[in-house]
Design a protein around this motif. Structure first.
Motif, PDB file in Angstrom:
ATOM      1  N   VAL A  45      -3.919  -4.135   0.848  1.00 43.34           N
ATOM      2  CA  VAL A  45      -4.327  -3.070   1.598  1.00 43.34           C
ATOM      3  C   VAL A  45      -2.640  -2.180   1.738  1.00 43.34           C
ATOM      4  CG1 VAL A  45      -4.066  -3.286   4.458  1.00 43.34           C
ATOM      5  CG2 VAL A  45      -5.939  -4.383   3.224  1.00 43.34           C
ATOM      6  N   ILE A  46      -3.509  -1.283   2.321  1.00 42.14           N
ATOM      7  CA  ILE A  46      -1.795   0.120   2.209  1.00 42.14           C
ATOM      8  C   ILE A  46      -1.086   0.366   3.443  1.00 42.14           C
ATOM      9  CG2 ILE A  46      -0.073   1.622   1.058  1.00 42.14           C
ATOM     10  CD1 ILE A  46      -1.877   1.449  -1.316  1.00 42.14           C
ATOM     11  N   LEU A  47      -0.795  -0.408   4.021  1.00 40.33           N
ATOM     12  CA  LEU A  47      -0.175   0.508   5.477  1.00 40.33           C
ATOM     13  C   LEU A  47       0.383   1.733   5.262  1.00 40.33           C
ATOM     14  CD1 LEU A  47       0.524  -3.452   7.373  1.00 40.33           C
ATOM     15  CD2 LEU A  47      -1.455  -1.843   6.770  1.00 40.33           C
ATOM     16  N   SER A  48       0.593   2.508   5.664  1.00 41.08           N
ATOM     17  CA  SER A  48       1.549   3.780   5.807  1.00 41.08           C
ATOM     18  C   SER A  48       2.401   4.105   6.246  1.00 41.08           C
ATOM     19  CB  SER A  48      -0.186   4.722   5.808  1.00 41.08           C
ATOM     20  OG  SER A  48       0.268   5.616   7.343  1.00 41.08           O
ATOM     21  N   GLY A  49       3.439   4.922   6.202  1.00 39.91           N
ATOM     22  CA  GLY A  49       3.950   5.326   6.774  1.00 39.91           C
ATOM     23  C   GLY A  49       3.903   6.170   8.521  1.00 39.91           C
ATOM     24  N   GLY A  50       4.282   6.058   9.677  1.00 42.71           N
ATOM     25  CA  GLY A  50       4.059   6.831  10.422  1.00 42.71           C
ATOM     26  C   GLY A  50       5.629   7.245  11.039  1.00 42.71           C
ATOM     27  N   PRO A  51       5.448   7.948  12.438  1.00 41.59           N
ATOM     28  CA  PRO A  51       6.252   8.447  13.251  1.00 41.59           C
ATOM     29  C   PRO A  51       6.632   7.359  14.024  1.00 41.59           C
ATOM     30  CG  PRO A  51       3.918   9.658  13.691  1.00 41.59           C
ATOM     31  CD  PRO A  51       4.145   8.761  12.670  1.00 41.59           C
ATOM     32  N   ILE A  73      -0.519  -7.332   0.301  1.00 40.55           N
ATOM     33  CA  ILE A  73      -0.691  -5.620   1.377  1.00 40.55           C
ATOM     34  C   ILE A  73       0.747  -5.298   0.622  1.00 40.55           C
ATOM     35  CG2 ILE A  73      -0.209  -5.529   3.640  1.00 40.55           C
ATOM     36  CD1 ILE A  73      -1.463  -7.980   4.188  1.00 40.55           C
ATOM     37  N   LEU A  74       1.096  -3.960   1.139  1.00 38.90           N
ATOM     38  CA  LEU A  74       1.464  -3.168   0.684  1.00 38.90           C
ATOM     39  C   LEU A  74       1.955  -2.406   1.895  1.00 38.90           C
ATOM     40  CD1 LEU A  74       4.149  -1.598  -0.591  1.00 38.90           C
ATOM     41  CD2 LEU A  74       2.367   0.058  -1.878  1.00 38.90           C
ATOM     42  N   GLY A  75       3.373  -2.369   2.148  1.00 34.77           N
ATOM     43  CA  GLY A  75       4.264  -1.602   3.774  1.00 34.77           C
ATOM     44  C   GLY A  75       4.864  -0.708   3.229  1.00 34.77           C
ATOM     45  N   ILE A  76       4.362   0.876   3.586  1.00 34.37           N
ATOM     46  CA  ILE A  76       5.160   1.685   2.869  1.00 34.37           C
ATOM     47  C   ILE A  76       5.737   2.201   4.546  1.00 34.37           C
ATOM     48  CG2 ILE A  76       5.330   3.985   2.424  1.00 34.37           C
ATOM     49  CD1 ILE A  76       3.134   2.836   0.723  1.00 34.37           C
ATOM     50  N   CYS A  77       7.281   1.733   4.377  1.00 39.23           N
ATOM     51  CA  CYS A  77       7.903   2.562   5.485  1.00 39.23           C
ATOM     52  C   CYS A  77       7.373   2.144   7.014  1.00 39.23           C
ATOM     53  CB  CYS A  77       7.726   4.322   5.305  1.00 39.23           C
ATOM     54  SG  CYS A  77       9.094   5.034   6.570  1.00 39.23           S
ATOM     55  N   TYR A  78       7.175   3.106   7.907  1.00 39.68           N
ATOM     56  CA  TYR A  78       6.519   1.932   8.978  1.00 39.68           C
ATOM     57  C   TYR A  78       5.971   1.483   8.877  1.00 39.68           C
ATOM     58  CZ  TYR A  78       4.533   1.707  13.960  1.00 39.68           C
ATOM     59  OH  TYR A  78       4.046   0.844  15.005  1.00 39.68           O
ATOM     60  N   GLY A  79       5.233   0.744   7.139  1.00 38.28           N
ATOM     61  CA  GLY A  79       3.959  -0.426   7.036  1.00 38.28           C
ATOM     62  C   GLY A  79       4.402  -0.966   6.904  1.00 38.28           C
ATOM     63  N   LEU A  80       6.470  -1.403   6.342  1.00 38.71           N
ATOM     64  CA  LEU A  80       6.969  -2.280   5.385  1.00 38.71           C
ATOM     65  C   LEU A  80       7.970  -2.924   7.199  1.00 38.71           C
ATOM     66  CD1 LEU A  80       9.936  -2.439   3.667  1.00 38.71           C
ATOM     67  CD2 LEU A  80      10.571  -2.551   5.890  1.00 38.71           C
ATOM     68  N   GLN A  81       7.812  -1.832   7.979  1.00 43.25           N
ATOM     69  CA  GLN A  81       8.395  -2.545   9.628  1.00 43.25           C
ATOM     70  C   GLN A  81       7.285  -3.351   9.963  1.00 43.25           C
ATOM     71  OE1 GLN A  81      10.013   0.856  11.091  1.00 43.25           O
ATOM     72  NE2 GLN A  81      12.016   0.837   9.080  1.00 43.25           N
ATOM     73  N   GLU A  82       6.292  -3.043   9.803  1.00 41.47           N
ATOM     74  CA  GLU A  82       5.012  -3.463  10.660  1.00 41.47           C
ATOM     75  C   GLU A  82       4.752  -4.977  10.138  1.00 41.47           C
ATOM     76  OE1 GLU A  82       3.128  -3.038  13.287  1.00 41.47           O
ATOM     77  OE2 GLU A  82       1.505  -3.850  12.894  1.00 41.47           O
ATOM     78  N   ILE A  83       5.020  -5.277   9.344  1.00 43.64           N
ATOM     79  CA  ILE A  83       5.178  -7.065   8.125  1.00 43.64           C
ATOM     80  C   ILE A  83       6.338  -6.986   8.960  1.00 43.64           C
ATOM     81  CG2 ILE A  83       5.158  -7.391   6.331  1.00 43.64           C
ATOM     82  CD1 ILE A  83       3.950  -5.360   4.614  1.00 43.64           C
ATOM     83  N   ALA A  84       6.884  -6.614   8.812  1.00 43.82           N
ATOM     84  CA  ALA A  84       8.933  -7.412   9.503  1.00 43.82           C
ATOM     85  C   ALA A  84       8.143  -7.506  10.868  1.00 43.82           C
ATOM     86  CB  ALA A  84       9.714  -6.799   9.277  1.00 43.82           C
ATOM     87  N   TRP A  85       7.809  -6.785  11.545  1.00 39.68           N
ATOM     88  CA  TRP A  85       7.266  -7.189  12.812  1.00 39.68           C
ATOM     89  C   TRP A  85       6.277  -8.084  12.923  1.00 39.68           C
ATOM     90  CZ3 TRP A  85       9.872  -5.617  16.389  1.00 39.68           C
ATOM     91  CH2 TRP A  85       8.764  -5.282  17.841  1.00 39.68           C
ATOM     92  N   HIS A  86       4.893  -7.958  12.439  1.00 40.93           N
ATOM     93  CA  HIS A  86       4.266  -9.336  12.372  1.00 40.93           C
ATOM     94  C   HIS A  86       4.631 -10.223  12.156  1.00 40.93           C
ATOM     95  CE1 HIS A  86       0.283 -10.966  12.645  1.00 40.93           C
ATOM     96  NE2 HIS A  86       0.786 -11.666  10.880  1.00 40.93           N
TER      97      HIS A  86
END
Ligand code: XMP
Length: 528
Positions: A45-51, A73-86
């Motif tokens: 799964v890749i989580l994209s960036g977002g505004p 799972i790979l989080g990109i930009c917002y996706g990274l933050q989403e993983i960290a948030w989780h």
């Protein structure tokens, strides 16, 4: 298949684009996708960036079930933050927003601490690499059980990996070309870490799609669709022909403002060349009759042509449906073919905001709902260059595969002022000469779109010792990748001289030729 969950970044569709280039099949869905409703098992799964900022009350969040899938799972930009948030809500607004180029330093850990998988994302890459950043927030500290795998001068956690699970986050955008090695990072993730198959090819696509169409339409189902002579509608039509033969009915409406001899050529190519069951309707008189007297309102021209097209298409569809009805070999026409491409689909599925409802896709080209046809869109997973490749595989002539786009309202919006049969003749003849010379000079593929337009003025000239008062042709040729911005093409003088001489000599009614040197913006590609 890799699942890309879209948080609305302007780059999201590029993730799918890059994976396809790696021959990895992927699907992009809105970040709000419920995994129980997915119906298939992604390899990763890749989580994209977002505004957005993950700490906003109404920030979009991924279905937490994604972390139970037991896939990388790979989080990109917002996706990274989403993983960290989780994993512990460790995200803060950055002191410095970071946009543009940055230098990434890769931190390698060897086989020790984390068993080697953490190094895999940057395997085969230099320790320093140029990356593209576009973010305001950053991690304040690492979530539990994560370690740093890359840093930049502004982002101490520009890359992180989970110590035991294959979860990765990167702050930069690997999907944009401004990250030169980005594709390697995506390949490392999709192919090495997720073990996704690299078998997405056009041949495979053709087989799958033909199978899908046959199932969808059934043994007797019939399909109708408009063709224009452009690459998308031709490829879609050929695919239908391969799938269901003459139960597919193609319709070409000659609106009187196609290019010179175009209806004839399209007919030859599609019927004799490709064996497609085609009906050509010459409705030129009806279109030109309605365009009469419309002098200075391009939008009105568009509306007249659009509405008349729908009218003619509907009449024709009805006739074809009556002729085709109720035999024991075929049922009624229930389907409408549409040459929708992936970028249009992305436009309608991409995530537009926490509260926005996701638009469903209704690109029926303005055809009214009361036609009561179900849509069939065989190209909806493809990008334009994939459609071209598919076209080549299906035996569609090179000429057609590489054809420049042509607007629905045709040369009516290239004849400034009133569209009369005489003006159509002039614009068509000049256009044919221009395109012929572009092809002869080997420039056709370099240019994205080229045409001759007829200006609504007269100028004085001297031809054969006689003073003439005739019309002016404007040539337009542009280079562009997305048709949103464009630059005029820098022909050399000798080329322009030749085209100008030929047009003035060969096209009755023209005494001057000019070349349009306006980029877009501020100009548009078409002149009306
Ligand atoms: P502009 O003129 O907006 O054109 O810079 C961008 C691209 O869109 C095409 N175009 C049209 N296509 N119906 C169409 O089907 C239209 O009314 C229309 N107007 C512009 C244009 O040819 C170019 O490729």
């Amino acid at each position: 298949t890799i699942l890309v969950l879209d948080f609305g970044s302007q780059y999201s569709h590029l993730i799918t684009r890059r994976l396809r280039e790696l021959n990895v099949y992927c699907e992009m869905l809105p970040c709000t996708q419920k995994l129980v409703e997915l119906g298939w098992n992604p390899k990763g799964v890749i989580l994209s960036g977002g505004p957005y900022s993950v700490y906003w009350d109404d920030a979009p969040h991924v279905d937490p079930a994604v972390f139970d899938l037991d896939v990388p799972i790979l989080g990109i930009c917002y996706g990274l933050q989403e993983i960290a948030w989780h994993f512990g809500k460790n995200v803060l607004a950055g002191e410095k927003r970071e946009y543009g180029h940055a230098y990434l330093k890769v931190d390698r850990h060897g086989d020790g601490e984390a068993g080697g998988h953490v190094d895999k994302l940057f395997a085969g890459l230099e320790d320093d690499m140029e990356v593209w950043m576009s973010h305001g927030d950053k991690l304040s500290h690492l979530p539990d059980d994560f370690i740093t795998v890359a840093t930049t001068s502004n982002a101490p956690f520009a890359g992180m990996a989970h110590k035991t699970k294959k979860y990765y986050g990167i702050q930069f955008h690997p999907e944009v070309t401004h990250t030169p090695q980005g594709k390697v990072v995506l390949k490392n993730f999709a192919v090495d870490i997720c073990q996704a198959q690299t078998n997405w090819t056009m041949d495979k696509f053709v087989d799958q799609e033909i199978e899908r169409i046959r199932k969808l339409v059934g043994d007797k189902g019939q399909v109708i669709g408009a063709v224009s002579g452009g690459v998308d509608s031709t490829v879609a039509a050929k695919l239908m022909k391969e799938a269901i033969g003459d139960r597919f009915h193609a319709v070409l409406v000659d609106n009187g403002v196609l290019r010179l001899d175009e209806a004839k050529q399209v007919k030859e190519t599609l019927t004799a060349g490709l064996g497609i069951n085609l009906t050509v309707i010459d409705a030129s008189d009806r279109f030109l009759g309605r365009l009469k007297g419309v002098t200075d309102d391009p939008e009105k021209k568009r509306k007249i042509i659009g509405n008349t097209f729908i009218e003619v298409f509907q009449e024709t569809a009805k006739k074809i449906a009556e002729d085709a009805r109720g035999s024991d070999k075929a049922g009624d026409i229930e389907w409408l073919l549409q040459g929708t491409l992936y970028p249009d689909v992305i436009e309608s599925i991409s995530f537009k905001g926490p509260s926005a409802t996701i638009k469903t896709h209704h690109n029926v080209g303005g055809l009214p709902k009361d036609m009561n046809l179900k849509l069939i869109e065989p190209l909806r997973e493809l990008f334009k260059d994939e459609v071209r490749e598919l076209g080549k595989n299906l035996g569609i002539p090179e000429d057609l595969v590489w054809r420049h786009p042509f607007p629905g309202p045709g040369i009516a919006i290239r004849i400034l002022g009133e569209v009369t049969p005489e003006q159509v003749r002039i614009a068509r003849e000049a256009d044919a000469i221009f395109i012929e010379e572009i092809k002869a000079a080997g420039l056709y593929r370099q240019i994205s779109q080229a045409f001759a337009a007829l200006l609504p003025v007269k100028a004085v000239g001297v031809m054969g010792d006689k003073r003439v008062h005739d019309q002016v042709i404007a040539l337009r040729a542009v280079e562009t990748t997305d048709f949103m911005t464009a630059d005029w093409f820098p022909f050399d003088g000798a080329f322009l001289k030749k085209v100008s001489r030929r047009i003035v000599n060969e096209v009755n009614g023209v005494c001057r030729v000019v070349y349009d040197i306006t980029s877009k913006p501020p100009g548009t590609i078409e002149m009306e």
